[in-house]
Structures are given as structure tokens and as C-alpha cells.
Design a protein around this motif. Structure first.
Motif, PDB file in Angstrom:
ATOM      1  N   TYR A   1      24.850 -20.070  17.611  1.00 24.25           N
ATOM      2  CA  TYR A   1      23.518 -18.074  17.675  1.00 24.25           C
ATOM      3  C   TYR A   1      23.312 -18.346  19.698  1.00 24.25           C
ATOM      4  O   TYR A   1      23.125 -18.893  19.848  1.00 24.25           O
ATOM      5  N   LEU A   2      23.262 -16.830  19.866  1.00 27.99           N
ATOM      6  CA  LEU A   2      22.702 -15.912  21.406  1.00 27.99           C
ATOM      7  C   LEU A   2      21.451 -16.289  21.212  1.00 27.99           C
ATOM      8  O   LEU A   2      21.193 -15.037  20.906  1.00 27.99           O
ATOM      9  N   SER A   3      20.559 -16.375  22.202  1.00 27.57           N
ATOM     10  CA  SER A   3      19.038 -15.742  22.299  1.00 27.57           C
ATOM     11  C   SER A   3      19.014 -15.732  23.741  1.00 27.57           C
ATOM     12  O   SER A   3      19.352 -16.407  25.176  1.00 27.57           O
ATOM     13  N   PHE A   4      18.886 -14.284  23.876  1.00 23.24           N
ATOM     14  CA  PHE A   4      19.006 -13.078  25.541  1.00 23.24           C
ATOM     15  C   PHE A   4      17.687 -12.820  26.364  1.00 23.24           C
ATOM     16  O   PHE A   4      17.115 -11.767  25.483  1.00 23.24           O
ATOM     17  N   ASP A   5      16.801 -13.737  26.668  1.00 22.31           N
ATOM     18  CA  ASP A   5      15.545 -12.811  27.597  1.00 22.31           C
ATOM     19  C   ASP A   5      16.659 -12.046  28.685  1.00 22.31           C
ATOM     20  O   ASP A   5      17.002 -12.484  29.366  1.00 22.31           O
TER      21      ASP A   5
ATOM     22  N   VAL B   1      17.311 -11.298   4.074  1.00 24.85           N
ATOM     23  CA  VAL B   1      18.754 -10.726   5.155  1.00 24.85           C
ATOM     24  C   VAL B   1      19.450 -12.143   5.202  1.00 24.85           C
ATOM     25  O   VAL B   1      21.042 -11.215   4.809  1.00 24.85           O
ATOM     26  N   LEU B   2      19.725 -12.899   5.401  1.00 28.92           N
ATOM     27  CA  LEU B   2      20.782 -13.933   5.793  1.00 28.92           C
ATOM     28  C   LEU B   2      21.176 -13.844   3.786  1.00 28.92           C
ATOM     29  O   LEU B   2      22.568 -14.406   3.193  1.00 28.92           O
ATOM     30  N   ALA B   3      20.531 -14.356   3.272  1.00 23.66           N
ATOM     31  CA  ALA B   3      20.968 -13.907   1.422  1.00 23.66           C
ATOM     32  C   ALA B   3      21.902 -12.853   0.562  1.00 23.66           C
ATOM     33  O   ALA B   3      22.413 -13.311  -0.397  1.00 23.66           O
ATOM     34  N   SER B   4      21.470 -12.111   1.786  1.00 21.64           N
ATOM     35  CA  SER B   4      22.611 -10.656   0.864  1.00 21.64           C
ATOM     36  C   SER B   4      24.167 -11.221   2.076  1.00 21.64           C
ATOM     37  O   SER B   4      24.543 -10.395   1.989  1.00 21.64           O
ATOM     38  N   GLY B   5      23.790 -11.866   3.065  1.00 24.73           N
ATOM     39  CA  GLY B   5      25.169 -12.078   3.276  1.00 24.73           C
ATOM     40  C   GLY B   5      25.475 -11.656   4.463  1.00 24.73           C
ATOM     41  O   GLY B   5      26.611 -11.771   5.410  1.00 24.73           O
ATOM     42  N   ALA B   6      24.497 -11.164   5.213  1.00 29.87           N
ATOM     43  CA  ALA B   6      24.764 -10.027   6.736  1.00 29.87           C
ATOM     44  C   ALA B   6      24.667 -11.163   8.288  1.00 29.87           C
ATOM     45  O   ALA B   6      23.397 -12.077   7.292  1.00 29.87           O
ATOM     46  N   LYS B   7      25.381 -10.672   8.473  1.00 26.56           N
ATOM     47  CA  LYS B   7      24.910 -12.212  10.346  1.00 26.56           C
ATOM     48  C   LYS B   7      23.581 -10.323  10.276  1.00 26.56           C
ATOM     49  O   LYS B   7      22.968  -9.818  10.464  1.00 26.56           O
ATOM     50  N   THR B   8      22.869 -11.669  11.689  1.00 21.96           N
ATOM     51  CA  THR B   8      21.285 -10.965  12.141  1.00 21.96           C
ATOM     52  C   THR B   8      21.721 -10.466  13.899  1.00 21.96           C
ATOM     53  O   THR B   8      22.618 -11.218  14.968  1.00 21.96           O
ATOM     54  N   LEU B   9      21.188  -8.953  13.590  1.00 18.82           N
ATOM     55  CA  LEU B   9      21.261  -9.271  15.664  1.00 18.82           C
ATOM     56  C   LEU B   9      19.527  -8.211  16.212  1.00 18.82           C
ATOM     57  O   LEU B   9      19.333  -7.721  15.154  1.00 18.82           O
ATOM     58  N   ALA B  10      19.040  -9.224  16.440  1.00 22.56           N
ATOM     59  CA  ALA B  10      17.666  -9.014  16.508  1.00 22.56           C
ATOM     60  C   ALA B  10      17.136  -8.233  18.100  1.00 22.56           C
ATOM     61  O   ALA B  10      17.619  -8.953  18.761  1.00 22.56           O
ATOM     62  N   MET B  11      15.857  -7.225  17.720  1.00 24.68           N
ATOM     63  CA  MET B  11      15.037  -7.192  18.853  1.00 24.68           C
ATOM     64  C   MET B  11      13.738  -7.112  19.117  1.00 24.68           C
ATOM     65  O   MET B  11      13.272  -7.433  17.914  1.00 24.68           O
ATOM     66  N   GLY B  12      13.317  -8.054  20.013  1.00 23.12           N
ATOM     67  CA  GLY B  12      11.640  -8.354  20.029  1.00 23.12           C
ATOM     68  C   GLY B  12      11.203  -7.099  20.799  1.00 23.12           C
ATOM     69  O   GLY B  12      12.096  -6.400  21.534  1.00 23.12           O
ATOM     70  N   GLY B  13       9.720  -7.717  21.225  1.00 23.08           N
ATOM     71  CA  GLY B  13       9.504  -8.545  20.525  1.00 23.08           C
ATOM     72  C   GLY B  13       9.335 -10.080  22.170  1.00 23.08           C
ATOM     73  O   GLY B  13      11.073 -10.007  22.453  1.00 23.08           O
ATOM     74  N   ASP B  14       8.729 -10.706  22.058  1.00 26.31           N
ATOM     75  CA  ASP B  14       8.602 -11.864  23.081  1.00 26.31           C
ATOM     76  C   ASP B  14       9.170 -13.297  21.784  1.00 26.31           C
ATOM     77  O   ASP B  14      10.332 -12.990  20.905  1.00 26.31           O
ATOM     78  N   HIS B  15       9.751 -14.112  23.286  1.00 26.35           N
ATOM     79  CA  HIS B  15      10.589 -14.856  22.675  1.00 26.35           C
ATOM     80  C   HIS B  15      10.699 -15.881  21.096  1.00 26.35           C
ATOM     81  O   HIS B  15      10.852 -16.492  20.930  1.00 26.35           O
ATOM     82  N   THR B  16       9.135 -15.759  20.927  1.00 24.81           N
ATOM     83  CA  THR B  16       8.842 -16.651  19.621  1.00 24.81           C
ATOM     84  C   THR B  16       9.342 -16.413  19.036  1.00 24.81           C
ATOM     85  O   THR B  16       8.999 -17.232  17.845  1.00 24.81           O
ATOM     86  N   ILE B  17       9.674 -14.938  18.060  1.00 20.28           N
ATOM     87  CA  ILE B  17      10.870 -14.791  17.273  1.00 20.28           C
ATOM     88  C   ILE B  17      11.931 -16.223  16.938  1.00 20.28           C
ATOM     89  O   ILE B  17      12.095 -15.477  15.853  1.00 20.28           O
TER      90      ILE B  17
END
Length: 317
Positions: A236-240, A111-127
Motif C-alpha cells: 500500500y502506498l500512502s502519499f501525504d 469496493v474491495l469485495a467487487s475485486g477492484a483495487k483502490t486509488l483514494a484521494m483525501g481528505g486528511d491522513h486519518t482516512i
């Protein structure tokens, strides 16, 4: 007429109808051509208490139909600012945590190689650990804003070095994070020893316990955080979701009393605007523990606010 993907309006299709993609956006299998890729990581074999966050992405998508395109308070218009799409879920190995971590990292590399930024949803925090590994390959050591009830800085859990409670220790040890540009907000409750939060502090991490947040706006804190991180350093923002009080977010695996209020969670995310945000995640939503869907609905709204906090998001006067 905007050239960007637009959410399907509730006036075109009732919100209870249609395909339940994130924010009712188009779905595409590749991140090519996107500014921001939204993707699910339905992993929960790294959790230590209640499972169920593997269902988080599906439920968050379903509840996201209620999120509209504009932020009325911030005047943010993310879908007029970025090309965004739902790129589906990472195809995990549900029986093997170690292999799943490798799969996640490889997926985010692509995904990052395509030039996009990422917004992910988990899943547990291991991700977050494999995501940070992929991000650091591109950006170097990251500044991190971490909202959580727990530090996730354990050395081992049941003898395992990678679980949802060890990831930020591993990330600091691996050089993925600049600890002097890391802030943890909302830590609280009981621990195993008085020095449970000290490993991070000794390395320069700013720890803001929940008690320091009670009964006040977090806007001044976020102004300090922006000054600490600076405007250029990749963030990077990680919100549990368990960073919030279980009265507002009961659908999670390890709830802890006396957490942040919803308004404070919003203030933290909105306070990220003005930094060089390169990626974000929202983790630990476990739908079986909130049959109302309200925790997932809150998560969808927080993810909308994250979209609004990426640099370049247009504000309308």
C-alpha cells in the motif's frame, strides 16, 4: 479500439468544459467491473492544524483535466491496461470522526469485495487507517510505502487515539502493517523529543529523513525498497502531499520546510512499479491554501503516476 474507459480528450471537449470527473473518466456509483476504482474521501475533522482538505477531492478532480492518457517518460498507458472509473466520494458523517472512520472502512470493504483495487484521494491522513483495515481483511498485513513530512506515529493527540497524526501507530498495533516491510520517506522538521521517530524504528520500520534525500535521485533508494518488500507481498502506498516541499505544494494543512522536490516524489511513485501494489492514496491537499490550484494539479499528476505503478500497467516501447 480499447474496451477500457478512456479519458475525454481535450480535442473532443475543451478542458475547461464538461463534467470534472477524475481524469475526465466516466463516473459510476459502483466498483463492479473495474480493475481500479478512484474515489474521494473528503474528511478533514481528523486534522490538527489547518482544515480545508475536505475540498481536496473536488479540486484535484477539477485540475486533473490537464492530465493526458500516456506517461511520456515511462511509456506507461494505464487506460489501455485497466478498467478505471471515478466512483465518487464516500458519504461521511461530517460531525463525527469515529462514525466517519467506520463509514470509510465499510465503503472500502464493498469496493474491495467487487475485486477492484483502490486509488483514494483525501481528505486528511486519518482516512488511511480505515482503508488499511479494509485492505488487511483481504490481503493480511501489508507492506507500506509512506511519503510524509510527519511520521504519524503519535500515541495520542489531545487525548484522542485516532487522528491524522496517530494512524500508522494504530495500524502497526492492529497488525495491519508488517513493520519490517514499511518505509517512511521525507520525515523532517521539528519534534517534541529526540526519540520521536524511534518507536517505528524499534519495530523494524525503515525511516528515511528528508535530509538523506537532499540533492540526489531517489531511484537507488527505491531499488532498495523493492528488494526489501519483494515482488509478491501486497503493498500500500500512502502519499501525504506535505512530504513535498511547500515551495512546490503549499496547499496543505501542516507544511514543513526542506521537503522532497517534485521530481523526487515522482521517483518514489515510479519506483513502486515492480511491487504488488494493491492500493494507494494521496492525502492532505487543502485547496484554500493554494488559490492557484497548482498543489491540486500536482496531486492529480501524482495520482496518474500511481495508476501507472499498479502491476500490469502496459509500457509502450
Amino acid at each position: 479500439m480499447s474496451d477500457f474507459n478512456q479519458p475525454l480528450s481535450g480535442n473532443e471537449m475543451p478542458r475547461f468544459g464538461g463534467i470534472a470527473s477524475m481524469f475526465r473518466l466516466p463516473v459510476q456509483l459502483s466498483a463492479q467491473g473495474l480493475d481500479i476504482a478512484i474515489l474521494g474521501v473528503p474528511l478533514d475533522c481528523g486534522t490538527s492544524n489547518r482544515a480545508g482538505s475536505r475540498y481536496g477531492p473536488r479540486q484535484i478532480r477539477a485540475e486533473s483535466v490537464l492530465v493526458r492518457p500516456y506517461g511520456m517518460a515511462t511509456k506507461a498507458a494505464p487506460f489501455d491496461s485497466f478498467q478505471v472509473a471515478d466512483t465518487g466520494d464516500v458519504a461521511l458523517n461530517t460531525y463525527n470522526l469515529e462514525k466517519s472512520i467506520g463509514i470509510i472502512e465499510s465503503h472500502f470493504d464493498e469496493v474491495l469485495a467487487s475485486g477492484a483495487k483502490t486509488l483514494a484521494m483525501g481528505g486528511d491522513h486519518t482516512i488511511t487507517l480505515p482503508i488499511l483495515r479494509a485492505q488487511a481483511k483481504v490481503h493480511g498485513p501489508l507492506a507500506v510505502i509512506h511519503v510524509d513530512a510527519h511520521a504519524d506515529m503519535n500515541d495520542h493527540m489531545f487525548g484522542e487515539s485516532i487522528t491524522h497524526g496517530t494512524i500508522f501507530r494504530r495500524a502497526i498495533e492492529e497488525g495491519l502493517i508488517d513493520p519490517k516491510k514499511m518505509v517512511q520517506i521525507g520525515l523532517r522538521a521539528t519534534g517534541y523529543a529526540a526519540d520521536d521517530f524511534d518507536w517505528a524504528r524499534q519495530r523494524g520500520v525503515r525511516v528515511v529523513p528528508a535530509e538523506e534525500c537532499w540533492y540526489q535521485s531517489l531511484e537507488p533508494l527505491m531499488q532498495e525498497v523493492r528488494e526489501q518488500i519483494g515482488a509478491e507481498h501486497p503493498v500500500y502506498l500512502s502519499f501525504d502531499i506535505d512530504g513535498l516541499d511547500p515551495s512546490v505544494a503549499p496547499g496543505t494543512g501542516t507544511p514543513e520546510p526542506a521537503g522532497l522536490m517534485t521530481s523526487q516524489g515522482l521517483e518514489v511513485i515510479r519506483g513502486v512499479f515492480g511491487t504488488n501494489l494493491v492500493g494507494a492514496d494521496l492525502v492532505e491537499v487543502s485547496p484554500p491554501y493554494d488559490t492557484t490550484g497548482n498543489t491540486a494539479l500536482l496531486a492529480a499528476n501524482l495520482m496518474f503516476e500511481m495508476l501507472c505503478s499498479f502491476p500490469g500497467c502496459e509500457r509502450r516501447d
